[in-house]
Design a protein around this motif. Structure first.
Motif, PDB file in Angstrom:
ATOM      1  N   GLN A   1       0.842  -1.190   0.000  1.00 18.22           N
ATOM      2  CA  GLN A   1       0.000   0.000   0.000  1.00 18.22           C
ATOM      3  C   GLN A   1       0.878   1.241   0.000  1.00 18.22           C
ATOM      4  O   GLN A   1       2.042   1.172   0.379  1.00 18.22           O
ATOM      5  CB  GLN A   1      -0.872   0.013   1.255  1.00 18.22           C
ATOM      6  CG  GLN A   1      -1.688  -1.248   1.451  1.00 18.22           C
ATOM      7  CD  GLN A   1      -2.203  -1.368   2.860  1.00 18.22           C
ATOM      8  OE1 GLN A   1      -3.086  -0.620   3.243  1.00 18.22           O
ATOM      9  NE2 GLN A   1      -1.644  -2.279   3.635  1.00 18.22           N
TER      10      GLN A   1
ATOM     11  N   TYR B   1      -4.322   7.504  -1.687  1.00 19.59           N
ATOM     12  CA  TYR B   1      -4.011   6.182  -1.145  1.00 19.59           C
ATOM     13  C   TYR B   1      -4.273   5.152  -2.231  1.00 19.59           C
ATOM     14  O   TYR B   1      -5.278   5.236  -2.945  1.00 19.59           O
ATOM     15  CB  TYR B   1      -4.900   5.880   0.066  1.00 19.59           C
ATOM     16  CG  TYR B   1      -4.886   4.420   0.466  1.00 19.59           C
ATOM     17  CD1 TYR B   1      -3.839   3.898   1.208  1.00 19.59           C
ATOM     18  CD2 TYR B   1      -5.918   3.569   0.097  1.00 19.59           C
ATOM     19  CE1 TYR B   1      -3.814   2.558   1.567  1.00 19.59           C
ATOM     20  CE2 TYR B   1      -5.905   2.223   0.450  1.00 19.59           C
ATOM     21  CZ  TYR B   1      -4.849   1.728   1.183  1.00 19.59           C
ATOM     22  OH  TYR B   1      -4.816   0.401   1.530  1.00 19.59           O
TER      23      TYR B   1
ATOM     24  N   VAL C   1      -7.207  11.046   0.022  1.00 20.02           N
ATOM     25  CA  VAL C   1      -7.424  10.932   1.468  1.00 20.02           C
ATOM     26  C   VAL C   1      -7.249  12.264   2.182  1.00 20.02           C
ATOM     27  O   VAL C   1      -7.729  12.424   3.297  1.00 20.02           O
ATOM     28  CB  VAL C   1      -6.512   9.867   2.116  1.00 20.02           C
ATOM     29  CG1 VAL C   1      -6.858   8.483   1.597  1.00 20.02           C
ATOM     30  CG2 VAL C   1      -5.055  10.167   1.920  1.00 20.02           C
TER      31      VAL C   1
ATOM     32  N   ALA D   1      -4.359   9.556  13.361  1.00 22.00           N
ATOM     33  CA  ALA D   1      -4.582   8.114  13.196  1.00 22.00           C
ATOM     34  C   ALA D   1      -3.609   7.305  14.040  1.00 22.00           C
ATOM     35  O   ALA D   1      -3.985   6.300  14.647  1.00 22.00           O
ATOM     36  CB  ALA D   1      -4.464   7.725  11.724  1.00 22.00           C
TER      37      ALA D   1
ATOM     38  N   THR E   1      -8.522   3.418  17.305  1.00 22.81           N
ATOM     39  CA  THR E   1      -9.285   2.915  16.155  1.00 22.81           C
ATOM     40  C   THR E   1      -9.117   3.887  14.984  1.00 22.81           C
ATOM     41  O   THR E   1     -10.021   4.656  14.669  1.00 22.81           O
ATOM     42  CB  THR E   1     -10.782   2.762  16.499  1.00 22.81           C
ATOM     43  OG1 THR E   1     -11.264   4.023  16.978  1.00 22.81           O
ATOM     44  CG2 THR E   1     -11.015   1.688  17.529  1.00 22.81           C
TER      45      THR E   1
ATOM     46  N   ALA F   1      -8.959   5.564  11.321  1.00 23.09           N
ATOM     47  CA  ALA F   1      -9.836   5.464  10.159  1.00 23.09           C
ATOM     48  C   ALA F   1      -9.107   4.799   9.002  1.00 23.09           C
ATOM     49  O   ALA F   1      -7.882   4.838   8.904  1.00 23.09           O
ATOM     50  CB  ALA F   1     -10.303   6.860   9.754  1.00 23.09           C
ATOM     51  N   PHE F   2      -9.891   4.180   8.110  1.00 20.46           N
ATOM     52  CA  PHE F   2      -9.348   3.649   6.871  1.00 20.46           C
ATOM     53  C   PHE F   2      -8.906   4.831   6.027  1.00 20.46           C
ATOM     54  O   PHE F   2      -9.573   5.849   6.010  1.00 20.46           O
ATOM     55  CB  PHE F   2     -10.430   2.845   6.134  1.00 20.46           C
ATOM     56  CG  PHE F   2      -9.962   2.308   4.809  1.00 20.46           C
ATOM     57  CD1 PHE F   2      -9.273   1.117   4.754  1.00 20.46           C
ATOM     58  CD2 PHE F   2     -10.180   3.004   3.637  1.00 20.46           C
ATOM     59  CE1 PHE F   2      -8.817   0.622   3.540  1.00 20.46           C
ATOM     60  CE2 PHE F   2      -9.736   2.524   2.424  1.00 20.46           C
ATOM     61  CZ  PHE F   2      -9.051   1.330   2.378  1.00 20.46           C
ATOM     62  N   PRO F   3      -7.814   4.761   5.309  1.00 14.00           N
ATOM     63  CA  PRO F   3      -6.924   3.621   5.086  1.00 14.00           C
ATOM     64  C   PRO F   3      -5.770   3.518   6.077  1.00 14.00           C
ATOM     65  O   PRO F   3      -4.994   2.580   6.002  1.00 14.00           O
ATOM     66  CB  PRO F   3      -6.403   3.889   3.680  1.00 14.00           C
ATOM     67  CG  PRO F   3      -6.332   5.370   3.584  1.00 14.00           C
ATOM     68  CD  PRO F   3      -7.526   5.856   4.383  1.00 14.00           C
ATOM     69  N   PHE F   4      -5.697   4.472   7.002  1.00 14.70           N
ATOM     70  CA  PHE F   4      -4.601   4.429   7.983  1.00 14.70           C
ATOM     71  C   PHE F   4      -4.650   3.131   8.787  1.00 14.70           C
ATOM     72  O   PHE F   4      -3.617   2.585   9.161  1.00 14.70           O
ATOM     73  CB  PHE F   4      -4.683   5.623   8.917  1.00 14.70           C
ATOM     74  CG  PHE F   4      -4.552   6.936   8.212  1.00 14.70           C
ATOM     75  CD1 PHE F   4      -3.314   7.420   7.835  1.00 14.70           C
ATOM     76  CD2 PHE F   4      -5.670   7.692   7.896  1.00 14.70           C
ATOM     77  CE1 PHE F   4      -3.180   8.627   7.168  1.00 14.70           C
ATOM     78  CE2 PHE F   4      -5.558   8.900   7.231  1.00 14.70           C
ATOM     79  CZ  PHE F   4      -4.306   9.364   6.870  1.00 14.70           C
ATOM     80  N   SER F   5      -5.844   2.614   9.033  1.00 15.15           N
ATOM     81  CA  SER F   5      -6.018   1.412   9.846  1.00 15.15           C
ATOM     82  C   SER F   5      -5.392   0.176   9.210  1.00 15.15           C
ATOM     83  O   SER F   5      -4.984  -0.737   9.924  1.00 15.15           O
ATOM     84  CB  SER F   5      -7.505   1.168  10.091  1.00 15.15           C
ATOM     85  OG  SER F   5      -8.187   1.027   8.843  1.00 15.15           O
ATOM     86  N   VAL F   6      -5.305   0.139   7.891  1.00 16.04           N
ATOM     87  CA  VAL F   6      -4.720  -1.044   7.245  1.00 16.04           C
ATOM     88  C   VAL F   6      -3.299  -0.796   6.756  1.00 16.04           C
ATOM     89  O   VAL F   6      -2.513  -1.736   6.647  1.00 16.04           O
ATOM     90  CB  VAL F   6      -5.595  -1.539   6.066  1.00 16.04           C
ATOM     91  CG1 VAL F   6      -6.932  -2.034   6.562  1.00 16.04           C
ATOM     92  CG2 VAL F   6      -5.775  -0.484   5.010  1.00 16.04           C
ATOM     93  N   ALA F   7      -2.974   0.441   6.483  1.00 11.56           N
ATOM     94  CA  ALA F   7      -1.652   0.736   5.920  1.00 11.56           C
ATOM     95  C   ALA F   7      -0.564   0.858   6.973  1.00 11.56           C
ATOM     96  O   ALA F   7       0.588   0.553   6.706  1.00 11.56           O
ATOM     97  CB  ALA F   7      -1.704   2.024   5.088  1.00 11.56           C
TER      98      ALA F   7
END
Length: 173
Positions: free
Chosen positions: A112, A128, A140, A154, A159, A161-167
């Protein structure tokens, strides 16, 4: 920039000071002929900046000359490899990456990135994208400054937010 770096260090990021000889190579200045001063200052403010697990990192001026272990343009190179002999596809990949400068790369779960848009109506925004279609991305943040603020928020959130949560893996020391 000092406050941003101090916040990252406080969150466990490994940040190394810039090296005096770190310069953006001339061939990249020719390719990215419209790099904003804000971006140049940002990528020149440290020589390495990785999260605690070393699965996500900001691109630095030093990274622009490194060839190992993971090049700053690795996702472009992967896309070009996938394009193979298809000249139209290769041209589209090169055009995309000429208009988008990688800011942060992540190998957390999947490949990512966050990149600064350098052209067109999205110029100045941060996008992103992720594998397998790196060239499909979404905005983003409207600016690098706002992206950095969102990034810190983030990182400090239980918790994000996406996309920070997966990247960007949380507490992955």
């Amino acid at each position: 920039m000092g406050e941003f770096i101090a916040n990252l260090k406080g969150m466990g990021w490994q940040v190394e000071p810039p090296t005096p000889d770190a310069e953006i190579p001339k061939h990249l200045l020719a390719r990215y002929d419209n790099l904003p001063a804000e971006l140049i200052n940002f990528i020149s403010s440290f020589s390495r900046c990785t999260n605690p697990s070393a699965q996500a990192w900001f691109v630095t001026a030093c990274d622009l000359v490194r060839s190992e272990p993971f090049r700053f343009n690795e996702f472009e190179l992967m896309s070009l490899s996938a394009a193979g002999p298809d000249q139209d596809w290769s041209a589209a990949v090169r055009a995309f990456w000429t208009r988008h400068f990688p800011l942060l790369l992540s190998v957390a779960g999947s490949y990512q990135y966050f990149a600064l848009s350098l052209a067109g109506p999205t110029r100045g925004s941060v996008v992103y994208g992720a594998e397998p279609e790196f060239e499909e991305c979404s905005i983003v943040a409207p600016s690098l400054t706002e992206f950095l603020a969102m990034f810190l928020a983030a990182q400090g959130s239980p918790t994000p937010a996406f996309p920070f949560s997966v990247a960007i893996p949380q507490n992955a020391a």
